[in-house]
Scaffold this motif. Structure first.
Motif, PDB file in Angstrom:
ATOM      1  N   UNK A  12      13.618  26.283  29.558  1.00  0.00           N
ATOM      2  CA  UNK A  12      14.698  26.198  28.576  1.00  0.00           C
ATOM      3  C   UNK A  12      14.187  25.645  27.243  1.00  0.00           C
ATOM      4  N   UNK A  13      13.370  24.599  27.304  1.00  0.00           N
ATOM      5  CA  UNK A  13      12.811  24.030  26.084  1.00  0.00           C
ATOM      6  C   UNK A  13      11.891  25.001  25.370  1.00  0.00           C
ATOM      7  N   UNK A  14      11.100  25.759  26.136  1.00  0.00           N
ATOM      8  CA  UNK A  14      10.213  26.756  25.538  1.00  0.00           C
ATOM      9  C   UNK A  14      11.012  27.824  24.797  1.00  0.00           C
ATOM     10  N   UNK A  15      12.126  28.253  25.412  1.00  0.00           N
ATOM     11  CA  UNK A  15      12.936  29.311  24.805  1.00  0.00           C
ATOM     12  C   UNK A  15      13.692  28.826  23.579  1.00  0.00           C
ATOM     13  N   UNK A  16      14.378  27.677  23.721  1.00  0.00           N
ATOM     14  CA  UNK A  16      15.284  27.213  22.668  1.00  0.00           C
ATOM     15  C   UNK A  16      14.525  26.504  21.547  1.00  0.00           C
ATOM     16  N   UNK A  17      13.762  25.486  21.909  1.00  0.00           N
ATOM     17  CA  UNK A  17      13.160  24.630  20.890  1.00  0.00           C
ATOM     18  C   UNK A  17      11.854  25.197  20.326  1.00  0.00           C
ATOM     19  N   UNK A  18      11.001  25.703  21.223  1.00  0.00           N
ATOM     20  CA  UNK A  18       9.695  26.174  20.752  1.00  0.00           C
ATOM     21  C   UNK A  18       9.769  27.532  20.065  1.00  0.00           C
ATOM     22  N   UNK A  19      10.633  28.439  20.572  1.00  0.00           N
ATOM     23  CA  UNK A  19      10.645  29.803  20.039  1.00  0.00           C
ATOM     24  C   UNK A  19      11.842  30.072  19.125  1.00  0.00           C
ATOM     25  N   UNK A  20      13.061  29.806  19.611  1.00  0.00           N
ATOM     26  CA  UNK A  20      14.243  30.082  18.788  1.00  0.00           C
ATOM     27  C   UNK A  20      14.263  29.182  17.552  1.00  0.00           C
ATOM     28  N   UNK A  21      14.040  27.877  17.757  1.00  0.00           N
ATOM     29  CA  UNK A  21      14.021  26.946  16.628  1.00  0.00           C
ATOM     30  C   UNK A  21      12.651  26.893  15.946  1.00  0.00           C
TER      31      UNK A  21
END
Length: 295
Positions: free
Chosen positions: A132-141
């Motif tokens: 979830x962190x990889x998807x939201x924070x690392x990539x989306x943000x």
């Protein structure tokens, strides 16, 4: 009419219950001893391999490809910056959510639905939070693998635990205290601020500190995000790349199959991590006891 128990039947049942009690007691004792023995062997192995490698150069030095020159200051600073993100985020969101659920939201289906999902989130494997962190924070943000992305990911991991612990602490506050405050003409927020929150604070701090201790020791979410353990400058802010003590232990353990000395470095880092956790938990106990005494 009920049949009267004959003396020999009563004696037989008593002996059977005593025997079952003795068997259960023995099983529980053996289980406890097994855990203590395994833990003692683990601690002995770690200290025997790592204590000789701990010195000032090891604590203050940078990472190095040569085991005799490797240090963990970068991992220590990375852990420090990570906690600077995790602690305020989880305390603010966790305690705020617990207050809303317990003192503002009406009892009903909505509250039951939220409570059920929070309880389920507390049992989700940590690697799922890493995805979830990889998807939201690392990539989306588009934060990448910096301290802020890692801190927000770890905050999601321990947030359900902080919420549940804070709710239990709030529920433990005696109702007559709140009722007396309302009787004196205080508003709901004034009652929460001056009565409920100060009384519940020791329990909230206990849950929060234990949750932070778990966050310090987690590795799986950071592995998914792609936190490196390479030669890099020391992190100086939340937007810098970083590594942490558990990640360094993880990579050195992997490298020990090629170079035996890395196993000693991993053991030495484990000792430092245990000391950090000991200091953190001791501080939490002191703060909790101080608030309990003042209350």
């Amino acid at each position: 009419m009920m049949k009267e128990l004959r003396p020999h039947n009563f004696s037989r049942r008593t002996k059977l219950r005593l025997l079952l009690n003795h068997i259960a007691k023995t099983i529980f004792l053996l289980s406890t001893l097994f855990g203590i023995v395994v833990l003692s062997i683990l601690i002995y192995r770690v200290f025997s391999q790592g204590i000789g490698w701990i010195n000032l150069d090891f604590i203050t030095g940078k990472l190095s490809t040569r085991p005799e020159r490797a240090g963990i200051m970068g991992a220590i600073l990375g852990t420090f910056w990570l906690m600077l993100v995790v602690a305020p985020v989880t305390m603010f969101l966790g305690v705020g959510t617990a207050i809303y659920l317990e003192l503002y939201l009406k009892k009903g289906r909505l509250q039951g639905f939220i409570q059920t999902n929070i309880a389920n989130l507390a049992g989700v494997p940590s690697i799922v939070y890493g995805i979830l962190g990889l998807t939201v924070f690392s990539r989306v943000m588009n934060l990448g693998n910096v301290v802020l992305a890692g801190g927000l990911t770890m905050s999601l991991l321990i947030l359900p635990i902080v919420i549940v612990a804070s709710q239990e602490a709030i529920r433990a506050v005696p109702n007559p205290l709140s009722e007396a405050s309302f009787g004196m003409g205080a508003t709901k927020w004034q009652t929460i601020k001056h009565i409920v929150f100060p009384v519940a604070l020791p329990g909230i701090l206990t849950g929060a500190i234990l949750s932070l201790s778990r966050a310090i020791g987690e590795t799986a979410p950071l592995v998914v995000i792609g936190i490196p353990a390479l030669l890099m400058p020391f992190p100086g802010g939340i937007l810098d790349k970083f590594t942490v003590l558990p990640m360094q232990i993880y990579y050195w353990t992997l490298d020990s199959s090629l170079t035996a000395e890395y196993a000693n470095l991993a053991s030495a880092t484990i000792i430092v991590l245990l000391l950090v956790l000991l200091v953190l938990n001791t501080t939490a106990i002191i703060i909790r006891n101080k608030f309990q005494t003042s209350n």
